[in-house]
Design an enzyme around this catalytic site. Structure first.
Site, PDB file in Angstrom:
ATOM      1  N   HIS A  79      -2.355  81.253  18.493  1.00  0.00           N
ATOM      2  CA  HIS A  79      -1.989  80.737  19.106  1.00  0.00           C
ATOM      3  C   HIS A  79      -0.527  80.519  19.255  1.00  0.00           C
ATOM      4  O   HIS A  79       0.171  80.067  18.149  1.00  0.00           O
ATOM      5  CB  HIS A  79      -3.003  79.486  19.310  1.00  0.00           C
ATOM      6  CG  HIS A  79      -2.721  78.562  20.868  1.00  0.00           C
ATOM      7  ND1 HIS A  79      -1.511  78.126  21.013  1.00  0.00           N
ATOM      8  CD2 HIS A  79      -3.069  78.431  21.398  1.00  0.00           C
ATOM      9  CE1 HIS A  79      -1.736  77.578  22.388  1.00  0.00           C
ATOM     10  NE2 HIS A  79      -2.902  78.148  23.068  1.00  0.00           N
ATOM     11  N   GLU A  89      -1.497  84.514  26.676  1.00  0.00           N
ATOM     12  CA  GLU A  89      -1.185  83.405  27.527  1.00  0.00           C
ATOM     13  C   GLU A  89      -0.141  83.406  27.374  1.00  0.00           C
ATOM     14  O   GLU A  89       1.067  83.250  26.281  1.00  0.00           O
ATOM     15  CB  GLU A  89      -2.267  82.223  26.806  1.00  0.00           C
ATOM     16  CG  GLU A  89      -3.425  82.276  26.150  1.00  0.00           C
ATOM     17  CD  GLU A  89      -3.656  80.522  25.745  1.00  0.00           C
ATOM     18  OE1 GLU A  89      -4.710  80.243  26.770  1.00  0.00           O
ATOM     19  OE2 GLU A  89      -3.251  80.328  24.624  1.00  0.00           O
TER      20      GLU A  89
HETATM   21  P1  PGA Z   1      -3.575  74.200  29.011  1.00  0.00           P
HETATM   22  O1  PGA Z   1      -4.042  74.996  27.711  1.00  0.00           O
HETATM   23  O2  PGA Z   1      -4.096  74.669  29.608  1.00  0.00           O
HETATM   24  O3  PGA Z   1      -3.578  72.658  29.062  1.00  0.00           O
HETATM   25  O4  PGA Z   1      -2.075  74.777  29.091  1.00  0.00           O
HETATM   26  C1  PGA Z   1      -3.628  76.470  27.190  1.00  0.00           C
HETATM   27  C2  PGA Z   1      -4.260  76.801  26.160  1.00  0.00           C
HETATM   28  O5  PGA Z   1      -3.094  76.398  25.343  1.00  0.00           O
HETATM   29  O6  PGA Z   1      -5.107  77.825  25.505  1.00  0.00           O
END
Ligand code: PGA
Length: 239
Positions: free
Chosen positions: A86, A158
């Site tokens: 992450h 992401e």
């Molecule tokens: P968010 O976080 O939906 O609050 O943007 C997503 C993540 O960091 O996995």
């Protein structure tokens, strides 16, 4: 069926978790949603037979690493998945260095991996997104390929600049990036992997995100903290 991962990060207390479990009771498909609460809260979800993942694992199986939680300890409380890489781990800890080791360890323990990849805003604006994603994929996969297959590795794309900001890429940009990821994995590693999208998924943008055909599911952060909103999101995804 689209897969949905709820990443609670460092939020909620035990009383909130009990309330959460009451609200969602019998309202969702237990094969569709993977909850990633704080390690202290994992057992409350696994006891009720929800799919549970940790938000990270230690890179060592056991030993003198103060403050870390080992994969064996996490398995004992019921995880079958773990998030690895992450961006918040990559930013605040030394995760880039350990991702390959963590992937290897998770595979050896039959824990399924949700591997997060993503570019920062500068890289995005300079149109270098794919070269960064490719490096992140190569780094995670090298020497681990013999053990990876379609069932034990899921990619979560992401963009770092989308996490918690409310900003998301355009649909055409997402379609292209996710297709690039899938094509690269297929052509280079002969892998057909699911790719989730994560970053500011919310009730206002989900209908539009649903139009991106390459998205196989979502990694949801802040919206997943409210069980009612999360159920509404899941219903929108399934309709
Ligand atoms: P968010 O976080 O939906 O609050 O943007 C997503 C993540 O960091 O996995």
């Amino acid at each position: 069926m689209k897969l949905i991962v709820a990443n609670f990060k460092m939020n909620l207390l035990i009383k909130d978790i009990h309330n959460y479990l009451e609200v969602i009771e019998q309202k969702l498909n237990k094969d569709q949603v993977i909850f990633c609460p704080n390690n202290l809260h994992i057992k409350y979800f696994s006891e009720k037979n929800y799919l549970v993942g940790s938000q990270d694992i230690s890179f060592q199986e056991y030993g003198a690493i103060t403050g870390d939680t080992s994969i064996n300890q996490l398995k004992e409380v019921g995880i079958t998945y773990t998030i690895i890489g992450h961006s918040e781990r990559r930013q605040y800890f030394l995760d880039n260095k350990y991702i390959n080791k963590k992937v290897k360890l998770a595979l050896s323990k039959q824990i399924k991996i949700i591997l997060c990849i993503g570019e920062n805003l500068k890289v995005f604006e300079e149109n270098n997104t794919f070269s960064v994603l490719k490096d992140q994929l190569d780094n995670a996969l090298k020497d681990n390929l013999n053990y990876i297959n379609e069932t034990n590795l899921i990619i979560a794309y992401e963009p770092i600049w989308s996490i918690g900001t409310g900003k998301i890429p355009t649909n055409s940009c997402l379609e292209k990036t996710i297709l690039n990821i899938k094509t690269y994995l297929k052509e280079t590693y002969n892998l057909n992997l699911k790719v989730l999208y994560g970053g500011s998924v919310n009730l206002d943008n989900i209908d539009s995100l649903q139009e991106v055909s390459e998205i196989d599911g979502y990694l949801v952060g802040s919206l997943s903290l409210d069980p009612n909103k999360f159920l509404t999101l899941i219903n929108k995804i399934n309709n």
